[in-house]
Write a protein that holds these residues in place. Sequence first.
Motif, PDB file in Angstrom:
ATOM      1  N   ASP A 173       0.823  -1.208   0.000  1.00 43.47           N
ATOM      2  CA  ASP A 173       0.000   0.000   0.000  1.00 43.47           C
ATOM      3  C   ASP A 173       0.855   1.256   0.000  1.00 43.47           C
ATOM      4  OD1 ASP A 173      -2.207  -1.598   0.062  1.00 43.47           O
ATOM      5  OD2 ASP A 173      -2.623  -1.305   2.190  1.00 43.47           O
ATOM      6  N   SER A 174       1.853   1.297   0.873  1.00 44.31           N
ATOM      7  CA  SER A 174       2.678   2.501   0.956  1.00 44.31           C
ATOM      8  C   SER A 174       3.543   2.661  -0.291  1.00 44.31           C
ATOM      9  CB  SER A 174       3.546   2.474   2.209  1.00 44.31           C
ATOM     10  OG  SER A 174       4.381   1.342   2.210  1.00 44.31           O
ATOM     11  N   GLU A 215       1.248   4.020  -3.000  1.00 44.10           N
ATOM     12  CA  GLU A 215       0.938   5.433  -2.739  1.00 44.10           C
ATOM     13  C   GLU A 215       2.116   6.333  -3.123  1.00 44.10           C
ATOM     14  OE1 GLU A 215      -0.352   8.251   1.038  1.00 44.10           O
ATOM     15  OE2 GLU A 215      -0.426   6.069   1.234  1.00 44.10           O
ATOM     16  N   ASP A 258     -12.070   7.328   0.768  1.00 39.95           N
ATOM     17  CA  ASP A 258     -11.347   7.459   2.032  1.00 39.95           C
ATOM     18  C   ASP A 258     -11.441   6.145   2.794  1.00 39.95           C
ATOM     19  OD1 ASP A 258     -10.689  10.146   1.667  1.00 39.95           O
ATOM     20  OD2 ASP A 258     -12.670  10.780   2.390  1.00 39.95           O
ATOM     21  N   PRO A 259     -10.414   5.825   3.591  1.00 45.02           N
ATOM     22  CA  PRO A 259     -10.485   4.595   4.389  1.00 45.02           C
ATOM     23  C   PRO A 259     -11.603   4.682   5.432  1.00 45.02           C
ATOM     24  CG  PRO A 259      -8.457   5.811   4.859  1.00 45.02           C
ATOM     25  CD  PRO A 259      -9.159   6.523   3.760  1.00 45.02           C
ATOM     26  N   GLU A 318      -8.868   4.472  10.142  1.00 47.03           N
ATOM     27  CA  GLU A 318      -7.444   4.793  10.087  1.00 47.03           C
ATOM     28  C   GLU A 318      -6.836   4.443  11.438  1.00 47.03           C
ATOM     29  OE1 GLU A 318      -4.234   5.909   7.938  1.00 47.03           O
ATOM     30  OE2 GLU A 318      -6.242   6.273   7.170  1.00 47.03           O
ATOM     31  N   GLU A 365      -1.874  -0.825  13.736  1.00 50.51           N
ATOM     32  CA  GLU A 365      -2.081  -1.379  12.402  1.00 50.51           C
ATOM     33  C   GLU A 365      -1.469  -2.779  12.299  1.00 50.51           C
ATOM     34  OE1 GLU A 365      -1.332  -0.082   7.749  1.00 50.51           O
ATOM     35  OE2 GLU A 365      -0.798   1.284   9.368  1.00 50.51           O
TER      36      GLU A 365
END
Length: 94
Positions: A30-31, A34, A49-50, A53, A60
């Motif tokens: 994911d990162s 992004e 939007d998630p 968060e 996480e």
Amino acid sequence: MKNKWVLILAALVAFSPLLFLGDASFLGADSLAEEEIQKRNPDYDPWADPLFEAPSGEVESLLFALQAALGAGFIGYFIGLTKGRKESSERNES
């Protein structure tokens, strides 16, 4: 004895990146995605939007580990249930 070698091999496969790539950063997909999107199109605005968060990276990681544990538990339960039913039906047939 065979299981011992399988466990040793699994441990080697799991820990070899840490030994050989000790200074590497292990980021999630994911990162990395992004970062790539921001690099190619800095004006990109996400259209969703998630829902949740996580307040920190530790939370996480905890949620990810819980998800993995629940998934592994479900798969193990299903495999055990299937095997038990098969053995039970084989005993009833003979």
